[in-house]
Motif scaffolding. Structure first.
Motif, PDB file in Angstrom:
ATOM      1  N   VAL A   1       0.855  -1.185   0.000  1.00  0.00           N
ATOM      2  CA  VAL A   1       0.000   0.000   0.000  1.00  0.00           C
ATOM      3  C   VAL A   1       0.893   1.237   0.000  1.00  0.00           C
ATOM      4  N   ALA A   2       0.330   2.350  -0.374  1.00  0.00           N
ATOM      5  CA  ALA A   2       1.053   3.622  -0.302  1.00  0.00           C
ATOM      6  C   ALA A   2       1.249   3.990   1.170  1.00  0.00           C
ATOM      7  N   PRO A   3       2.363   4.636   1.510  1.00  0.00           N
ATOM      8  CA  PRO A   3       2.604   5.003   2.914  1.00  0.00           C
ATOM      9  C   PRO A   3       1.450   5.764   3.557  1.00  0.00           C
ATOM     10  N   GLU A   4       0.792   6.620   2.804  1.00  0.00           N
ATOM     11  CA  GLU A   4      -0.319   7.395   3.382  1.00  0.00           C
ATOM     12  C   GLU A   4      -1.553   6.531   3.646  1.00  0.00           C
ATOM     13  N   ASP A   5      -1.578   5.326   3.072  1.00  0.00           N
ATOM     14  CA  ASP A   5      -2.708   4.420   3.294  1.00  0.00           C
ATOM     15  C   ASP A   5      -2.460   3.407   4.408  1.00  0.00           C
ATOM     16  N   HIS A   6      -1.250   3.407   4.971  1.00  0.00           N
ATOM     17  CA  HIS A   6      -0.952   2.480   6.070  1.00  0.00           C
ATOM     18  C   HIS A   6      -1.540   3.055   7.349  1.00  0.00           C
ATOM     19  N   PRO A   7      -2.297   2.243   8.096  1.00  0.00           N
ATOM     20  CA  PRO A   7      -2.942   2.780   9.300  1.00  0.00           C
ATOM     21  C   PRO A   7      -1.937   3.135  10.399  1.00  0.00           C
ATOM     22  N   ALA A   8      -2.255   4.181  11.136  1.00  0.00           N
ATOM     23  CA  ALA A   8      -1.443   4.574  12.286  1.00  0.00           C
ATOM     24  C   ALA A   8      -1.705   3.614  13.432  1.00  0.00           C
ATOM     25  N   ALA A   9      -0.712   3.426  14.267  1.00  0.00           N
ATOM     26  CA  ALA A   9      -0.849   2.498  15.389  1.00  0.00           C
ATOM     27  C   ALA A   9      -1.148   3.246  16.681  1.00  0.00           C
ATOM     28  N   ALA A  10      -2.260   2.906  17.299  1.00  0.00           N
ATOM     29  CA  ALA A  10      -2.602   3.419  18.622  1.00  0.00           C
ATOM     30  C   ALA A  10      -2.051   2.433  19.651  1.00  0.00           C
ATOM     31  N   SER A  11      -1.977   2.853  20.895  1.00  0.00           N
ATOM     32  CA  SER A  11      -1.489   1.941  21.940  1.00  0.00           C
ATOM     33  C   SER A  11      -2.349   2.071  23.186  1.00  0.00           C
ATOM     34  N   ASN A  12      -2.242   1.052  24.035  1.00  0.00           N
ATOM     35  CA  ASN A  12      -2.933   1.018  25.320  1.00  0.00           C
ATOM     36  C   ASN A  12      -1.925   0.696  26.414  1.00  0.00           C
ATOM     37  N   PRO A  13      -2.099   1.258  27.611  1.00  0.00           N
ATOM     38  CA  PRO A  13      -1.182   0.929  28.706  1.00  0.00           C
ATOM     39  C   PRO A  13      -1.477  -0.465  29.273  1.00  0.00           C
ATOM     40  N   VAL A  14      -0.448  -1.319  29.330  1.00  0.00           N
ATOM     41  CA  VAL A  14      -0.543  -2.652  29.918  1.00  0.00           C
ATOM     42  C   VAL A  14       0.758  -2.917  30.668  1.00  0.00           C
ATOM     43  N   ASP A  15       0.673  -3.214  31.937  1.00  0.00           N
ATOM     44  CA  ASP A  15       1.865  -3.511  32.745  1.00  0.00           C
ATOM     45  C   ASP A  15       2.932  -2.424  32.636  1.00  0.00           C
ATOM     46  N   GLY A  16       2.538  -1.181  32.501  1.00  0.00           N
ATOM     47  CA  GLY A  16       3.502  -0.098  32.403  1.00  0.00           C
ATOM     48  C   GLY A  16       4.131   0.055  31.025  1.00  0.00           C
ATOM     49  N   HIS A  17       3.627  -0.670  30.033  1.00  0.00           N
ATOM     50  CA  HIS A  17       4.127  -0.582  28.663  1.00  0.00           C
ATOM     51  C   HIS A  17       3.038   0.001  27.768  1.00  0.00           C
ATOM     52  N   ALA A  18       3.460   0.671  26.700  1.00  0.00           N
ATOM     53  CA  ALA A  18       2.522   1.148  25.685  1.00  0.00           C
ATOM     54  C   ALA A  18       2.371   0.040  24.651  1.00  0.00           C
ATOM     55  N   VAL A  19       1.373  -0.809  24.831  1.00  0.00           N
ATOM     56  CA  VAL A  19       1.153  -1.963  23.959  1.00  0.00           C
ATOM     57  C   VAL A  19       0.405  -1.510  22.706  1.00  0.00           C
ATOM     58  N   PRO A  20       0.984  -1.787  21.522  1.00  0.00           N
ATOM     59  CA  PRO A  20       0.278  -1.430  20.287  1.00  0.00           C
ATOM     60  C   PRO A  20      -1.094  -2.108  20.253  1.00  0.00           C
ATOM     61  N   ALA A  21      -2.143  -1.319  20.024  1.00  0.00           N
ATOM     62  CA  ALA A  21      -3.500  -1.876  20.020  1.00  0.00           C
ATOM     63  C   ALA A  21      -3.688  -2.880  18.888  1.00  0.00           C
ATOM     64  N   SER A  22      -3.048  -2.649  17.763  1.00  0.00           N
ATOM     65  CA  SER A  22      -3.121  -3.572  16.635  1.00  0.00           C
ATOM     66  C   SER A  22      -1.822  -4.368  16.583  1.00  0.00           C
ATOM     67  N   HIS A  23      -1.936  -5.677  16.849  1.00  0.00           N
ATOM     68  CA  HIS A  23      -0.763  -6.552  16.803  1.00  0.00           C
ATOM     69  C   HIS A  23      -1.222  -7.991  16.640  1.00  0.00           C
ATOM     70  N   PHE A  24      -0.295  -8.851  16.281  1.00  0.00           N
ATOM     71  CA  PHE A  24      -0.572 -10.277  16.120  1.00  0.00           C
ATOM     72  C   PHE A  24       0.729 -11.017  16.349  1.00  0.00           C
ATOM     73  N   GLY A  25       0.642 -12.328  16.457  1.00  0.00           N
ATOM     74  CA  GLY A  25       1.860 -13.118  16.581  1.00  0.00           C
ATOM     75  C   GLY A  25       1.583 -14.500  17.109  1.00  0.00           C
ATOM     76  N   PRO A  26       2.599 -15.338  17.077  1.00  0.00           N
ATOM     77  CA  PRO A  26       2.432 -16.726  17.504  1.00  0.00           C
ATOM     78  C   PRO A  26       2.604 -16.894  19.015  1.00  0.00           C
ATOM     79  N   VAL A  27       1.981 -17.951  19.530  1.00  0.00           N
ATOM     80  CA  VAL A  27       2.230 -18.402  20.895  1.00  0.00           C
ATOM     81  C   VAL A  27       3.215 -19.559  20.742  1.00  0.00           C
TER      82      VAL A  27
END
Length: 154
Positions: free
Chosen positions: A59-85
């Motif tokens: 996608v074009a850079p201007e079409d990539h969504p901005a990342a918001a975050s939420n406080p969790v355990d004193g960290h700014a956790v990106p609200a949008s994320h994924f990954g393996p367990v």
């Protein structure tokens, strides 16, 4: 883990991500994380992401969504994320692999709920296009969906 190594009865997920630099982002997933490539076209590439289908769409850079975050355990956790367990030892190996590759951590590897039922290791990184990944590992995989994580283990 390749898709062939997973049980035929385990559902795979499919996730499509926007990326701003397809070549650089594919190199990250293949060379740093060890993902194999599948089908591709000029503007997208399929990857075997720990046995699941990850599709990178340019996608074009201007079409990539901005990342918001939420406080969790004193960290700014990106609200949008994924990954393996991952298995516990595989998590440690991945942290070592990421460090050796010079990857900057969004959140350094650490233990959550230490000494409690939901004890887990977690770490966050971002791919070259700014998509956030969380790698997790549980001391007891049975706690993956547990709601009573604050209970002491003893």
């Amino acid at each position: 883990m390749s898709a062939a190594a997973l049980s035929d009865h385990y559902p795979r997920f499919h996730l499509a991500l926007p990326v701003t630099d397809l070549d650089e982002t594919v190199r990250f997933y293949t060379q740093v994380l060890g993902c194999a490539t599948g089908r591709s076209a000029e503007r997208w590439v399929d990857l075997d992401f720990f046995g699941h289908q990850l599709v990178l769409h340019k996608v074009a850079p201007e079409d990539h969504p901005a990342a918001a975050s939420n406080p969790v355990d004193g960290h700014a956790v990106p609200a949008s994320h994924f990954g393996p367990v991952l298995e516990w030892d595989d998590f440690q190996a991945m942290a070592k692999r990421l460090r050796a590759a010079g990857i900057d951590f969004v959140i350094e590897p650490y233990l959550r709920f230490e000494g409690r039922r939901g004890e887990q290791a977690t770490m966050f990184i971002a791919d070259p296009s700014g998509n956030h990944l969380e790698f997790k590992s549980f001391k007891d995989i049975g706690m993956l969906f547990a709601t009573d994580l604050d209970t002491p283990t003893s």
